[in-house]
Every structure is written in C-alpha cells, then in structure tokens.
Design a protein around this motif. Structure first.
Motif, PDB file in Angstrom:
ATOM      1  N   TYR A   5       5.535  -6.511  -7.650  1.00 21.30           N
ATOM      2  CA  TYR A   5       6.208  -5.653  -6.659  1.00 21.30           C
ATOM      3  C   TYR A   5       6.461  -4.273  -7.261  1.00 21.30           C
ATOM      4  CZ  TYR A   5      10.303  -3.639  -4.270  1.00 21.30           C
ATOM      5  OH  TYR A   5      11.174  -2.784  -3.644  1.00 21.30           O
ATOM      6  N   ARG A   6       6.112  -3.227  -6.508  1.00 20.81           N
ATOM      7  CA  ARG A   6       6.327  -1.848  -6.946  1.00 20.81           C
ATOM      8  C   ARG A   6       6.777  -0.982  -5.772  1.00 20.81           C
ATOM      9  NH1 ARG A   6       5.826  -3.943 -10.966  1.00 20.81           N
ATOM     10  NH2 ARG A   6       4.608  -3.519 -12.825  1.00 20.81           N
ATOM     11  N   SER A   7       7.690  -0.046  -6.040  1.00 21.24           N
ATOM     12  CA  SER A   7       8.074   0.925  -5.006  1.00 21.24           C
ATOM     13  C   SER A   7       8.293   2.276  -5.672  1.00 21.24           C
ATOM     14  CB  SER A   7       9.351   0.473  -4.295  1.00 21.24           C
ATOM     15  OG  SER A   7       9.593   1.301  -3.162  1.00 21.24           O
ATOM     16  N   ASP A   8       7.841   3.352  -5.008  1.00 23.17           N
ATOM     17  CA  ASP A   8       7.953   4.708  -5.557  1.00 23.17           C
ATOM     18  C   ASP A   8       8.421   5.656  -4.455  1.00 23.17           C
ATOM     19  OD1 ASP A   8       6.820   7.513  -6.397  1.00 23.17           O
ATOM     20  OD2 ASP A   8       6.641   6.272  -8.196  1.00 23.17           O
ATOM     21  N   ASP A 217      -0.068  -6.847 -12.154  1.00 21.25           N
ATOM     22  CA  ASP A 217       0.884  -5.762 -12.378  1.00 21.25           C
ATOM     23  C   ASP A 217       0.182  -4.406 -12.421  1.00 21.25           C
ATOM     24  OD1 ASP A 217       3.578  -5.906 -12.509  1.00 21.25           O
ATOM     25  OD2 ASP A 217       3.700  -5.749 -14.690  1.00 21.25           O
ATOM     26  N   ASP A 221       0.390  -1.055  -9.964  1.00 24.30           N
ATOM     27  CA  ASP A 221       0.621   0.287 -10.525  1.00 24.30           C
ATOM     28  C   ASP A 221      -0.484   1.259 -10.124  1.00 24.30           C
ATOM     29  OD1 ASP A 221       3.011  -0.165 -11.873  1.00 24.30           O
ATOM     30  OD2 ASP A 221       2.005  -0.921 -13.666  1.00 24.30           O
ATOM     31  N   THR A 237       5.330   1.536  -1.140  1.00 27.83           N
ATOM     32  CA  THR A 237       5.745   0.216  -1.608  1.00 27.83           C
ATOM     33  C   THR A 237       4.596  -0.774  -1.487  1.00 27.83           C
ATOM     34  OG1 THR A 237       8.047   0.630  -1.041  1.00 27.83           O
ATOM     35  CG2 THR A 237       7.403  -1.665  -1.269  1.00 27.83           C
TER      36      THR A 237
END
Length: 251
Positions: A5-8, A217, A221, A237
C-alpha cells in the motif's frame, strides 16, 4: 498472498485527501480499500478517513471463510454503512456539508473475490501479462462515452472529466456496484485513485506490474513515481494484492 500500500500527496495538492487500507486476515481473507475524498475545508480527507474506518470496523469482525455470495453481501454492507456514517456527519456539521468520497474495495480468498465501488477510483486485475479494468467509472464523461456522444480519446482531456455521477456520503441512499471475480495464483489486483489513472496509460501500468525484477513493494513505488513524473496533479494512492504462494504484508 502479498499486499503493498502506498499513498502520495502529489505535486500540486496541499492536503492528501486519499485514504487506503489493506490487510491479510487470519482466515486467509485479503481485504483492501482506496477512498478519494472531496469537499472544501479539508472535508475530503474526513470523508475518506470515515469510509476507511467504517469499512475496516465491519470487516475486522469477519472470522469465517466466506462464500462468493457472502462476500458480495458483506462488501455491500460495509460500503453502505460507510455511506450512512459520512452522510450523517455531513448533515450535522456545516463545515462538512456535501463532503463525499469515492470508494473501491476488494475481498479476496483463494479462488474468488469481490470488488465493490462507487465513483472513479478503479480496480484492475493483472493476469498472464494482461491488465484488465474491472470497474466502470461513475462519471459524467463516462456516461457521454457510453452513449456515443464523445470518444474515449476526447474523454481523457474533457474539462469535466472529474465530475462524478455517484459518490459515497453525498446522499442518504446510494447504489454500490459489486461484482465477483476469479482469483488464481499469479494474479495481481490493483486498486487506485484517479491520481494514478489520470497520469498513466493502462499500458504503462501493465509494464510496471510485468517487471519480474521488482517485488510488490517496488512495483507500488514505481507506479507512484511514474505518476509524479507525469505531473502528479492529484493525490496518488495504490494498493497491490498478489496471489503468491508465500504471504507477507508490505507497509
């Protein structure tokens, strides 16, 4: 199963109004949600956080293995409960008037899964090198495309492409789109806000997911970085779920 999970916040926005959550349960159920909030005075991040918190609350009580039909009922129930909570909060507080959020969520178990969604956050399934969109945007522009008034190419740059025809929390009653999907070893599921899909083509996303030298991962990214390089006009996201033999959760 593996999860990343990633959010920017992106390059333009002052606040990240996206929220997400993903978890592998002891029952073998994988649960994930992405919500992209909207509304003035930071109401958007309140709406998306409420959506995720309510969804999480409903799902964390799940202890049994579920049939496909039970998963459909559960995901619809969780999303409708979130709608109730957001609508109630907006009705009682002037500063949250008209706040809402998109939502796209997934429940996955061994051979099958379900996707539930409202708005223009999307779900895609990657299988055997092909990325397929599983959700249908609830937007004015998508309605124009479906009725043949504009082309897909025109839709990409349409000035009103962000106008939603359906959102979570803006009305007392809302319809949730729920669909079952097959889910087999090697498959990957991508849930994302439109901060990703407005910046990258489906081919660019597929190319990233196809890279064997990147772990899950690193793929998450890479998707965020590509969206930032393309302009990063919005919050971005990404949740990735991989039907792999081993199990791990990335943060």
């Amino acid at each position: 199963m593996k999860v990343a999970y990633r959010s920017d916040i992106g390059r333009i926005r002052l606040v990240n109004e996206d929220r997400g959550w993903a978890q592998l349960m002891e029952t073998g159920l994988a649960v994930a949600i992405v919500a992209d909030g909207m509304g003035g005075h930071q109401a958007g991040d309140v709406a998306s956080q409420l959506a995720v918190d309510t969804f999480k609350e409903v799902l964390l009580g799940t202890t049994a293995t579920l049939t496909l039909e039970e998963k459909k009922v559960l995901i619809r129930q969780a999303i409708l409960q979130a709608n109730e909570v957001i609508y109630d909060m907006a009705s009682r507080n002037d500063q949250y008037h008209n706040m809402g959020t998109t939502v796209v969520a997934a429940l996955l178990q061994t051979e099958s899964g379900v996707i539930g969604h409202i708005g223009d956050s999307r779900a895609y399934k990657w299988r055997d090198g092909v990325l397929s969109q599983l959700t249908d945007d609830h937007t004015l522009v998508n309605e124009l495309v479906k009725s043949g008034q504009i082309t897909i190419e025109e839709a990409a740059n349409h000035p009103r492409r962000n106008v939603l025809t359906r959102a979570l929390g803006t009305d007392e009653q809302v319809e949730v789109d729920v669909k079952g999907i097959s889910w087999k070893p090697g498959d990957m599921l991508l849930l994302c806000s439109d901060g990703l899909t407005n910046m990258l083509s489906i081919q660019e996303m597929a190319d990233t997911l196809s890279q064997d030298d990147l772990d899950l991962d690193a793929k998450a990214d890479r998707l965020i970085q590509l969206a930032l390089q393309a302009g990063g006009d919005d919050n971005i996201t990404v949740v990735l779920l991989h039907h792999a033999e081993d199990t791990e959760q990335e943060e």
